[in-house]
Design a protein around this motif. Structure first.
Motif, short mmCIF file in Angstrom:
data_model
loop_
_atom_site.label_atom_id
_atom_site.label_comp_id
_atom_site.label_asym_id
_atom_site.label_seq_id
_atom_site.Cartn_x
_atom_site.Cartn_y
_atom_site.Cartn_z
N ASP A 82 -6.48 6.53 -1.47
CA ASP A 82 -5.11 6.11 -1.20
C ASP A 82 -4.78 4.91 -2.09
O ASP A 82 -5.49 3.90 -2.04
N LYS A 84 -1.81 2.22 -2.92
CA LYS A 84 -0.52 1.66 -2.49
C LYS A 84 -0.19 0.47 -3.38
O LYS A 84 -1.07 -0.32 -3.73
N PHE A 86 2.37 -2.89 -3.80
CA PHE A 86 3.25 -3.82 -3.09
C PHE A 86 3.87 -4.78 -4.12
O PHE A 86 3.14 -5.30 -4.97
N SER A 139 8.89 4.10 -7.93
CA SER A 139 8.53 4.88 -6.74
C SER A 139 8.41 6.36 -7.08
O SER A 139 7.49 7.04 -6.63
N HIS A 143 4.47 8.33 -7.77
CA HIS A 143 4.23 9.38 -6.77
C HIS A 143 3.52 10.58 -7.42
O HIS A 143 2.69 11.23 -6.79
N GLU A 148 1.79 5.26 -4.04
CA GLU A 148 3.02 4.99 -3.31
C GLU A 148 3.41 3.52 -3.45
O GLU A 148 2.57 2.64 -3.32
N VAL A 150 5.14 0.54 -1.75
CA VAL A 150 5.51 0.12 -0.40
C VAL A 150 6.36 -1.13 -0.56
O VAL A 150 5.91 -2.13 -1.10
N SER A 151 7.60 -1.05 -0.11
CA SER A 151 8.47 -2.22 -0.26
C SER A 151 9.52 -2.22 0.82
O SER A 151 9.81 -1.20 1.43
N THR A 152 10.09 -3.36 1.02
CA THR A 152 11.23 -3.49 1.90
C THR A 152 12.34 -4.09 1.08
O THR A 152 12.13 -5.06 0.35
#
Length: 156
Positions: A82, A84, A86, A139, A143, A148, A150-152
């Motif tokens: 995995d 990820k 950030f 993003s 992919h 992936e 990952v964000s806000t």
């Protein structure tokens, strides 16, 4: 499950830079892998100042770097690992090249309670629009390599 976390900060991607971290993507991937070759998860944290001046050209350089790093890590780790990513913007991730007088006036005049209004937050965050466009493009790109972002988002 073993997790490896790599933290890259204040990269300052800049067009025509002789000292770019872009030239070190292979070494960075090797260092991450050698620190935890059996890891089943990889977290890449990019914090503060991905770009030098928040410009689209700088984020294009960052996109190439991140995609290449993910590609190299995907080769080193199994397909099931995995990955990820950030991202946290810094002050250099703001394009402040245009007229900022209205933005500065709003910053001076707005009380913290009014910052809950989406239109005010959007106006104040406008200098970071290239950063968020970079995240959107990235993003979709990473992919395809099984990673992936990952964000806000601070605003929608």
């Amino acid at each position: 499950m073993k997790l490896v976390i790599a933290h890259l900060s204040d990269i300052h991607f800049r067009k025509n830079s002789k000292h770019s971290v872009s030239n070190k993507v292979g070494s960075i991937a090797n260092a991450i892998h050698s620190s935890a070759p059996q890891a089943k998860a990889v977290a890449l944290a990019f914090t503060g100042d991905i770009a030098f001046a928040g410009l689209r050209d700088e984020y294009a350089i960052a996109e190439v770097f991140v995609n290449e790093l993910v590609r190299k890590l995907r080769i080193k780790y199994s397909a099931e690992s995995d990955i990820k990513l950030f991202f946290v913007p810094g002050n250099h991730d703001c394009d402040l090249s245009g007229d900022q007088e209205a933005r500065e006036a709003v910053l001076d005049a707005v009380s913290p309670s009014k910052l809950e209004k989406n239109s005010i937050v959007q106006a104040l965050a406008k200098p970071q629009s290239e950063f968020y466009a970079f995240l959107d493009r990235l993003s979709h790109e990473v992919h395809h390599n099984g990673a992936e972002v990952v964000s806000t988002k601070m605003y929608q």
